[in-house]
Scaffold this active site. Sequence first.
Site, mmCIF file in Angstrom:
data_model
loop_
_atom_site.group_PDB
_atom_site.id
_atom_site.type_symbol
_atom_site.label_atom_id
_atom_site.label_comp_id
_atom_site.label_asym_id
_atom_site.label_seq_id
_atom_site.Cartn_x
_atom_site.Cartn_y
_atom_site.Cartn_z
ATOM 1 N N ASP A 175 -10.396 -8.610 12.822
ATOM 2 C CA ASP A 175 -10.465 -7.229 12.531
ATOM 3 C C ASP A 175 -9.602 -6.529 11.604
ATOM 4 O O ASP A 175 -8.560 -7.216 11.196
ATOM 5 C CB ASP A 175 -10.224 -6.310 13.973
ATOM 6 C CG ASP A 175 -10.873 -5.244 13.989
ATOM 7 O OD1 ASP A 175 -11.595 -4.628 13.122
ATOM 8 O OD2 ASP A 175 -10.280 -4.388 15.024
ATOM 9 N N ILE B 167 -8.201 -8.940 18.554
ATOM 10 C CA ILE B 167 -9.539 -9.045 18.041
ATOM 11 C C ILE B 167 -9.443 -9.736 16.806
ATOM 12 O O ILE B 167 -9.080 -9.308 15.847
ATOM 13 C CB ILE B 167 -10.144 -7.630 17.632
ATOM 14 C CG1 ILE B 167 -10.175 -6.846 19.014
ATOM 15 C CG2 ILE B 167 -11.602 -7.497 16.964
ATOM 16 C CD1 ILE B 167 -10.898 -5.390 18.901
ATOM 17 N N HIS C 188 0.777 -1.143 -0.100
ATOM 18 C CA HIS C 188 -0.038 0.003 0.009
ATOM 19 C C HIS C 188 0.761 1.255 0.015
ATOM 20 O O HIS C 188 0.651 2.105 -0.718
ATOM 21 C CB HIS C 188 -0.860 0.034 1.165
ATOM 22 C CG HIS C 188 -1.662 1.204 1.365
ATOM 23 N ND1 HIS C 188 -3.165 1.319 1.299
ATOM 24 C CD2 HIS C 188 -1.327 2.436 1.876
ATOM 25 C CE1 HIS C 188 -3.606 2.506 1.599
ATOM 26 N NE2 HIS C 188 -2.306 3.286 1.975
ATOM 27 N N HIS D 287 -9.605 8.797 3.022
ATOM 28 C CA HIS D 287 -9.602 7.215 3.262
ATOM 29 C C HIS D 287 -11.086 6.660 3.518
ATOM 30 O O HIS D 287 -11.374 5.621 3.156
ATOM 31 C CB HIS D 287 -9.089 6.986 4.949
ATOM 32 C CG HIS D 287 -7.456 7.252 5.012
ATOM 33 N ND1 HIS D 287 -6.924 8.554 5.362
ATOM 34 C CD2 HIS D 287 -6.477 6.383 4.684
ATOM 35 C CE1 HIS D 287 -5.514 8.292 5.463
ATOM 36 N NE2 HIS D 287 -5.188 7.154 5.062
ATOM 37 N N ASP E 274 -10.404 14.155 7.601
ATOM 38 C CA ASP E 274 -9.478 13.369 6.686
ATOM 39 C C ASP E 274 -9.106 13.808 5.494
ATOM 40 O O ASP E 274 -9.491 13.172 4.482
ATOM 41 C CB ASP E 274 -10.352 12.063 6.834
ATOM 42 C CG ASP E 274 -9.592 10.780 6.007
ATOM 43 O OD1 ASP E 274 -8.462 10.689 6.139
ATOM 44 O OD2 ASP E 274 -10.393 10.052 5.344
ATOM 45 N N TYR F 120 -3.168 -5.297 12.315
ATOM 46 C CA TYR F 120 -4.259 -4.348 13.466
ATOM 47 C C TYR F 120 -4.776 -5.320 14.508
ATOM 48 O O TYR F 120 -5.417 -6.327 14.233
ATOM 49 C CB TYR F 120 -5.420 -3.881 12.376
ATOM 50 C CG TYR F 120 -5.987 -2.707 12.792
ATOM 51 C CD1 TYR F 120 -5.642 -1.651 13.602
ATOM 52 C CD2 TYR F 120 -7.608 -3.056 12.837
ATOM 53 C CE1 TYR F 120 -6.580 -0.591 13.893
ATOM 54 C CE2 TYR F 120 -8.413 -2.197 13.325
ATOM 55 C CZ TYR F 120 -7.982 -1.016 13.705
ATOM 56 O OH TYR F 120 -8.674 -0.031 14.476
ATOM 57 N N THR F 121 -5.128 -4.585 15.502
ATOM 58 C CA THR F 121 -5.823 -4.997 16.862
ATOM 59 C C THR F 121 -5.510 -6.603 17.024
ATOM 60 O O THR F 121 -6.524 -7.438 16.531
ATOM 61 C CB THR F 121 -7.305 -4.667 16.775
ATOM 62 O OG1 THR F 121 -7.717 -5.306 15.565
ATOM 63 C CG2 THR F 121 -7.560 -3.090 16.723
ATOM 64 N N GLU G 66 -5.826 6.793 -2.184
ATOM 65 C CA GLU G 66 -5.999 5.685 -0.992
ATOM 66 C C GLU G 66 -6.385 4.534 -2.002
ATOM 67 O O GLU G 66 -5.945 3.418 -1.440
ATOM 68 C CB GLU G 66 -6.568 6.295 -0.007
ATOM 69 C CG GLU G 66 -5.893 7.079 0.941
ATOM 70 C CD GLU G 66 -4.941 6.350 1.543
ATOM 71 O OE1 GLU G 66 -5.066 5.212 1.828
ATOM 72 O OE2 GLU G 66 -3.963 7.142 1.966
ATOM 73 N N HIS H 70 1.733 4.279 -3.118
ATOM 74 C CA HIS H 70 1.600 5.632 -2.960
ATOM 75 C C HIS H 70 2.708 6.458 -3.876
ATOM 76 O O HIS H 70 2.740 7.481 -4.544
ATOM 77 C CB HIS H 70 1.531 6.374 -1.457
ATOM 78 C CG HIS H 70 0.323 6.163 -0.860
ATOM 79 N ND1 HIS H 70 -0.819 6.862 -1.352
ATOM 80 C CD2 HIS H 70 -0.045 5.606 0.457
ATOM 81 C CE1 HIS H 70 -1.660 6.624 -0.375
ATOM 82 N NE2 HIS H 70 -1.249 5.685 0.519
#
Length: 548
Positions: free
Chosen positions: A432, A429, A374, A463, A458, A425-426, A398, A378
């Site tokens: 997620d 959890i 990702h 995003h 934002d 991420y997390t 994005e 950019h």
Amino acid sequence: MKMKMKLASFGLAAGLAAQVFLPYNALASTEHVTWNQQFQTPQFISGDLLKVNGTSPEELVYQYVEKNENKFKFHENAKDTLQLKEKKNDNLGFTFMRFQQTYKGIPVFGAVVTSHVKDGTLTALSGTLIPNLDTKGSLKSGKKLSEKQARDIAEKDLVANVTKEVPEYEQGKDTEFVVYVNGDEASLAYVVNLNFLTPEPGNWLYIIDAVDGKILNKFNQLDAAKPGDVKSITGTSTVGVGRGVLGDQKNINTTYSTYYYLQDNTRGNGIFTYDAKYRTTLPGSLWADADNQFFASYDAPAVDAHYYAGVTYDYYKNVHNRLSYDGNNAAIRSSVHYSQGYNNAFWNGSQMVYGDGDGQTFIPLSGGIDVVAHELTHAVTDYTAGLIYQNESGAINEAISDIFGTLVEFYANKNPDWEIGEDVYTPGISGDSLRSMSDPAKYGDPDHYSKRYTGTQDNGGVHINSGIINKAAYLISQGGTHYGVSVVGIGRDKLGKIFYRALTQYLTPTSNFSQLRAAAVQSATDLYGSTSQEVASVKQAFDAVGVK
């Protein structure tokens, strides 16, 4: 990468951002036109536009614009005004050109036009030409501020409203003199770039009126790319082995010179991975190891950053014939262990930077292959379409990174899915992620143009609104029915080819969703033919998300 907290910013020039598809005064029966609603001028034109025997491709563009001067509301000499910046022949037989609009030799901010010629016929013109600049009295007075005065104004505002202290600038304070257009107003202005890492990373762009010093616009474009200097180690290329953030073992290319360094000499001008050692000074120290085995827990973020940068390089080379992010084999640098508990990853303008996370919101971010791809995408975007990181052009920026981040994940066959950042991420959890391409609404992002965010947070929803394009891309690949519109899926490979061509040959800095649709349709037409299922599927997908 997207954090759950959004950042405030100003809105981009409405005249450049406002575009819509309308059945408006078609230029000819063979032409298909997307119109700019603000200016009521063509934004994207395709068809058999003009053929003049014995004429160069660029001369066809100049003649076409002047022939249709009333439609474009453009009454200047096209050859003097449209500066040819790039010209190349592609593998489909098209001559591709990119032009920068100027006014009396001054570049017009964001005003870029691309064109295509095949077999002596002009087949497409993409991008907004800013009309009637010759009638703007505001451009005739001349500038009154110096570059230094403009930089001082930008820095004063940055310290007062963003950093609260004078930052240490990473790449100086670049300044460019431009014509800046906001709706019907045109101004002589300075574009000031302020790039820094402390107290928090930022790459702010300020637009300062060159006559009265007013701040016309400002936004953080942390992912904009500029090549950085790289000092390499002279030694022997070797292959080491290590364990990544998720515990998986992988071979990595290294260089031996007393120590084994994370320097991959097999790809372009090299891939280099550094240890920031929990500091905010970049790049840090080139990663060194005594035995070419990288199994310590401290090694894991470096192993993944190094390995996944190589995979991303391979994807662009093997699938799209692109050599590194700049197309010219630029070296790729990454620094890990940036700051302490830092919950982000970013391209700072010349290299990748990865935090280790705080262990709750994120684990080391280089452990996500889609995160790595990702961010590097950019840089690809900045070297091609140059999509302005604000409002709809920023949301496309994005989405492009999400799309190719996901395609690289599938390319590597690394537990691929249509979620973004799910591996890092997390960690507490299960299931997620930051965003979902298959179901953007799962995380509160819009999946239809009618639900788009229109505020200023934002950076104008870069995003948030990327979810609309992400959903369209998912439907193009996988198919499905969305808001009652059925889409026939054509697969990931064709999705990638269509969006890569759109990104590199049709999109321009101010493109909005309507132009992206036109660019994707035209790219599919170029690749597969106007009556193909691929073209039909692209149209169906954009219909399904309400983008006309």
